[in-house]
Enzyme design. Structure first.
Site, short mmCIF file in Angstrom:
data_model
loop_
_atom_site.label_atom_id
_atom_site.label_comp_id
_atom_site.label_asym_id
_atom_site.label_seq_id
_atom_site.Cartn_x
_atom_site.Cartn_y
_atom_site.Cartn_z
N SER A 98 -58.41 -3.39 -36.76
CA SER A 98 -58.50 -3.80 -38.16
C SER A 98 -58.24 -2.67 -39.15
O SER A 98 -57.86 -2.93 -40.28
CB SER A 98 -59.85 -4.46 -38.44
OG SER A 98 -60.91 -3.67 -37.95
N HIS B 12 -57.63 -10.35 -36.40
CA HIS B 12 -56.44 -10.01 -37.21
C HIS B 12 -55.13 -10.42 -36.55
O HIS B 12 -54.06 -10.04 -37.00
CB HIS B 12 -56.42 -8.51 -37.52
CG HIS B 12 -57.43 -8.11 -38.55
ND1 HIS B 12 -57.20 -8.27 -39.91
CD2 HIS B 12 -58.67 -7.60 -38.43
CE1 HIS B 12 -58.26 -7.85 -40.58
NE2 HIS B 12 -59.17 -7.45 -39.71
N LYS C 297 -60.12 -15.04 -42.09
CA LYS C 297 -59.01 -14.17 -42.49
C LYS C 297 -57.77 -15.04 -42.76
O LYS C 297 -57.74 -15.71 -43.77
CB LYS C 297 -58.82 -13.08 -41.45
CG LYS C 297 -60.05 -12.16 -41.49
CD LYS C 297 -59.97 -10.90 -40.71
CE LYS C 297 -61.15 -10.01 -41.06
NZ LYS C 297 -62.10 -9.85 -39.95
#
Ligand SMILES: *Cc1c(COP(=O)(O)O)cnc(C)c1O
Length: 401
Positions: free
Chosen positions: A188, A216, A247
């Protein structure tokens, strides 16, 4: 009166801590947004270019998704009302779990209330004090906490170093009851991608379980953003794929995907499932719609990567150090913490670019950075705007020539 005074004095250390953080440049002010997430946001009444959210695909403010959430609230209410194992499992949770499993090409999935909870809940269910966890040194804090909660013995291996992982596995052969190898998929703070095929191979060879955190990778890697396991075609070989809905998916919540047995087991063992109320119906509906949109159309994914390549090429050409990123995560590594804070402040005050500084303890001392996150809702003009601001500010502060 007396006891009140005692409490005040007993918290003097907090004041001291804050002062020491401020002195070393580690007390980062927290900005308050007055608008939804998007390419541009309003902060303190100013319109600023947003370069630091994880809203990769722009789904956090997508009209169809907002509508789906509102409809689910109308139908099911705002709260799950109980922990999942007692009375808080709603049909929308089941639907979401089936959808996530299908999207991820996994047999089954379990939804949690967040990605952090998915890690801190799942890891202690898989390993205990008789067991070993082989953990990548740059793993996310929620993995570190999950391993701590499990009381398993942690064996750290070096970042991206498969020889080191293999040595650690060999050194510890025959020790412990069970072993787990655990890694972030996309790191990340650096944006590089774990060598998952090698990790899975080593896990298979040494009889260890494999676990990847795809926070991610979702919406970013793989066919239609299915994530890292799809990217490497490993969905059938990985034991546990964990992810977040907060996210690229734009909402809130987390999950693990794996075999049906794994999910059945976690439903009886994972503490966030047993002791914390279920995900809100509106969030579940938002995620369902987001996955539908991602499967239907990959133009947002393409736009995300177009912006990524353009921004990263531009920054490298200006002379900035982006480390070894392979994904939209764009660390502009400056090193010195105070200089990094100064750069971020300058970008914000003079250029109206919102780009958060990231300092110790989130990243190691000496590697302070500004982490830029391009998204699908940024335009080419927005990328040019950011590049121009970085050129001006970088020169002014002597970071580039
Ligand atoms: C953000 C993140 C999480 C936590 O996810 P939330 O859903 O926000 O709790 C876990 N792991 C990694 C690698 C992350 O980047």
């Amino acid at each position: 009166m007396n006891s009140c005074l005692i409490i005040l004095t007993s918290l003097q250390w907090v004041k001291d801590e804050i002062k020491s953080m401020k002195d070393s440049g580690r007390f980062v002010p927290i900005k308050i947004l007055q608008t939804p997430q998007g390419a541009w946001v309003r902060i303190e009444g100013n319109r600023v270019l947003n370069m630091c959210s994880n809203n990769y695909l722009g789904l956090a403010d997508h009209p169809e998704i907002k509508k789906a959430a509102i409809e689910a609230i109308e139908e099911y209410g705002v709260g799950a009302g109980a922990v999942r194992s007692i009375a808080g499992s709603n049909e929308i949770h089941r639907k979401l779990e089936e959808r996530v499993a299908r999207f991820k090409h996994m047999e089954s999935a379990l939804v949690y209330q967040g990605g952090l909870l998915a890690n801190t809940g799942t890891i202690p269910a898989l390993v205990g004090k008789e067991d070993l966890v082989f953990s990548e040194e740059l793993n996310h804090a929620s993995i570190i906490d999950g391993v701590r909660l499990s009381s398993a013995q942690r064996v750290m291996y070096r970042h991206m170093d498969m020889q080191d992982l293999e040595s650690r596995l060999k050194e510890n052969a025959g020790k412990g009851r069970r072993s787990l190898i655990i890694s972030d998929g996309v790191f990340s703070m650096d944006g590089d991608i774990a060598p998952l095929p090698e990790i899975v191979e080593l896990a298979e060879k040494h009889g260890a379980m494999s676990y990847v955190d795809d926070a991610h990778g979702e919406g970013v890697l793989g066919d239609h953003g299915r994530g890292i396991c799809d990217h490497f075609n490993l969905s059938k070989r990985i034991d546990v794929e964990m992810g977040t809905f907060s996210k690229a998916i734009g909402s809130m919540g987390g999950f693990v995907a794996g075999s049906q047995e794994l999910v059945d087991y976690l439903m009886r063992k994972a503490r966030p499932f047993l002791f914390s109320s279920g995900l809100n119906p509106g969030d579940a509906a938002a995620v369902l719609k987001a996955i539908e949109i991602m499967e239907r159309d990959d133009s947002l994914l393409k736009k995300l990567w177009e912006n990524t390549v353009y921004l990263q090429d531009g920054l490298r050409n200006l002379g900035f150090n982006l480390g070894s990123t392979k994904t939209p995560i764009t660390p502009v590594i400056i090193g010195d913490e105070k200089k990094t804070l100064q750069m971020s402040r300058e970008l914000y005050d003079s250029e109206k670019v919102f780009a958060s500084p990231i300092v110790y303890p989130t990243v190691p001392v000496g590697t302070a950075r500004i982490r830029l996150m391009p998204s699908a809702v940024h335009s080419r003009d927005d990328m040019d705007y950011a590049l121009s601001a970085f050129r001006k500010t970088g020169k002014k502060l002597g970071i580039i020539n």
